[in-house]
Design a protein around this motif. Structure first.
Motif, mmCIF file in Angstrom:
data_model
loop_
_atom_site.group_PDB
_atom_site.id
_atom_site.type_symbol
_atom_site.label_atom_id
_atom_site.label_comp_id
_atom_site.label_asym_id
_atom_site.label_seq_id
_atom_site.Cartn_x
_atom_site.Cartn_y
_atom_site.Cartn_z
ATOM 1 N N MET A 1 -11.046 69.100 19.729
ATOM 2 C CA MET A 1 -11.402 68.182 19.043
ATOM 3 C C MET A 1 -12.691 67.806 19.539
ATOM 4 O O MET A 1 -12.827 67.627 21.075
ATOM 5 N N SER A 2 -13.951 67.267 18.885
ATOM 6 C CA SER A 2 -15.058 67.091 19.480
ATOM 7 C C SER A 2 -14.948 65.478 20.138
ATOM 8 O O SER A 2 -14.007 64.607 19.660
ATOM 9 N N ARG A 3 -15.791 65.007 20.795
ATOM 10 C CA ARG A 3 -16.108 63.783 21.365
ATOM 11 C C ARG A 3 -16.361 62.741 20.172
ATOM 12 O O ARG A 3 -15.481 61.670 20.218
ATOM 13 N N LEU A 4 -16.917 63.206 19.170
ATOM 14 C CA LEU A 4 -17.174 62.255 18.039
ATOM 15 C C LEU A 4 -15.964 62.072 17.303
ATOM 16 O O LEU A 4 -15.712 60.786 17.022
ATOM 17 N N ASP A 5 -15.041 62.956 17.123
ATOM 18 C CA ASP A 5 -13.760 62.958 16.557
ATOM 19 C C ASP A 5 -12.787 61.905 17.210
ATOM 20 O O ASP A 5 -12.162 61.253 16.813
ATOM 21 N N GLU A 6 -12.816 62.125 18.563
ATOM 22 C CA GLU A 6 -12.004 61.286 19.612
ATOM 23 C C GLU A 6 -12.363 60.068 19.395
ATOM 24 O O GLU A 6 -11.529 59.276 19.127
ATOM 25 N N LEU A 7 -13.568 59.944 19.321
ATOM 26 C CA LEU A 7 -14.266 58.327 19.120
ATOM 27 C C LEU A 7 -13.909 57.599 18.031
ATOM 28 O O LEU A 7 -13.393 56.724 17.742
ATOM 29 N N ALA B 1 -11.295 58.341 16.010
ATOM 30 C CA ALA B 1 -9.885 58.389 16.042
ATOM 31 C C ALA B 1 -9.390 57.026 16.933
ATOM 32 O O ALA B 1 -8.097 56.416 16.790
ATOM 33 N N MET B 2 -10.144 56.470 17.615
ATOM 34 C CA MET B 2 -9.667 55.508 18.668
ATOM 35 C C MET B 2 -9.631 54.112 17.752
ATOM 36 O O MET B 2 -10.501 54.031 16.904
ATOM 37 N N SER B 3 -8.813 53.308 18.282
ATOM 38 C CA SER B 3 -8.686 51.883 17.962
ATOM 39 C C SER B 3 -10.013 51.027 18.236
ATOM 40 O O SER B 3 -10.805 51.548 19.215
ATOM 41 N N THR B 4 -9.989 49.972 17.572
ATOM 42 C CA THR B 4 -11.436 49.019 17.863
ATOM 43 C C THR B 4 -11.174 48.604 19.091
ATOM 44 O O THR B 4 -12.398 48.424 19.891
ATOM 45 N N ASP B 5 -10.057 48.293 19.734
ATOM 46 C CA ASP B 5 -9.939 47.740 21.223
ATOM 47 C C ASP B 5 -10.401 48.756 21.946
ATOM 48 O O ASP B 5 -10.963 48.478 23.100
ATOM 49 N N GLU B 6 -10.013 50.071 21.903
ATOM 50 C CA GLU B 6 -10.195 50.981 22.822
ATOM 51 C C GLU B 6 -11.861 51.133 22.902
ATOM 52 O O GLU B 6 -12.370 51.353 23.958
ATOM 53 N N ILE B 7 -12.491 51.214 21.682
ATOM 54 C CA ILE B 7 -13.954 51.492 21.632
ATOM 55 C C ILE B 7 -14.794 50.238 22.340
ATOM 56 O O ILE B 7 -15.531 50.385 22.963
ATOM 57 N N ASP B 8 -14.097 49.197 21.995
ATOM 58 C CA ASP B 8 -14.676 47.797 22.513
ATOM 59 C C ASP B 8 -14.875 47.764 23.908
ATOM 60 O O ASP B 8 -15.668 47.601 24.672
ATOM 61 N N CYS B 9 -13.869 48.191 24.609
ATOM 62 C CA CYS B 9 -13.471 48.420 26.107
ATOM 63 C C CYS B 9 -14.703 49.565 26.518
ATOM 64 O O CYS B 9 -15.247 49.240 27.760
ATOM 65 N N ALA C 1 -25.967 50.391 9.775
ATOM 66 C CA ALA C 1 -25.015 50.901 9.985
ATOM 67 C C ALA C 1 -23.783 50.053 10.400
ATOM 68 O O ALA C 1 -24.389 48.954 11.173
ATOM 69 N N THR C 2 -22.554 50.156 10.345
ATOM 70 C CA THR C 2 -21.593 49.210 10.504
ATOM 71 C C THR C 2 -21.641 49.096 12.152
ATOM 72 O O THR C 2 -22.145 49.849 13.041
ATOM 73 N N PRO C 3 -20.928 47.893 12.693
ATOM 74 C CA PRO C 3 -20.912 47.672 14.153
ATOM 75 C C PRO C 3 -19.958 48.964 14.863
ATOM 76 O O PRO C 3 -20.292 49.133 15.870
ATOM 77 N N ARG C 4 -18.856 49.320 14.250
ATOM 78 C CA ARG C 4 -18.151 50.417 14.551
ATOM 79 C C ARG C 4 -19.198 51.549 14.840
ATOM 80 O O ARG C 4 -18.990 52.517 15.762
#
Length: 105
Positions: free
Chosen positions: A1-7, A9-17, A88-91
């Motif tokens: 799985m690429s880093r892009l795919d990992e990101l 797949a993460m929850s918004t909370d995980e990405i926010d942190c 682009a969206t915030p996410r």
């Protein structure tokens, strides 16, 4: 799985942190509960300012165009696609920012 795919797949909370720590350079505790860059346009603006301040704007846009928004395709520089890129969206912005700073380390 690429880093892009990992990101993606993460929850918004995980990405926010991750953004608080890796992009903004903040300690995770309060930032992860009081700051929501994956959903808040004002917080997204803070990320863009930090990317620009660090001289990473070109790299950021490249990640946004080539990975996060791959549907732009070969005609990326047409006006309609540039408008979509600018909106682009915030996410999407968070993911591109993470890919950008991770590539600099």
């Amino acid at each position: 799985m690429s880093r892009l795919d990992e990101l993606k797949a993460m929850s918004t909370d995980e990405i926010d942190c991750l953004v608080a720590e890796n992009v903004m350079g903040w300690s995770p505790s309060p930032a992860c509960t009081d700051w929501f860059p994956t959903t808040d346009h004002n917080d997204k603006a803070e990320i863009l300012k930090e990317i620009a301040k660090r001289g990473l704007a070109v790299r950021f846009v490249k990640h946004l165009m080539d990975g996060v928004l791959p549907w732009l395709g070969a005609d990326s520089y047409e006006f309609g696609n540039l408008f979509k890129l600018a909106n682009a969206t915030p996410r999407e912005t968070c993911i591109a920012a993470l890919l950008t700073v991770e590539g600099v380390k």
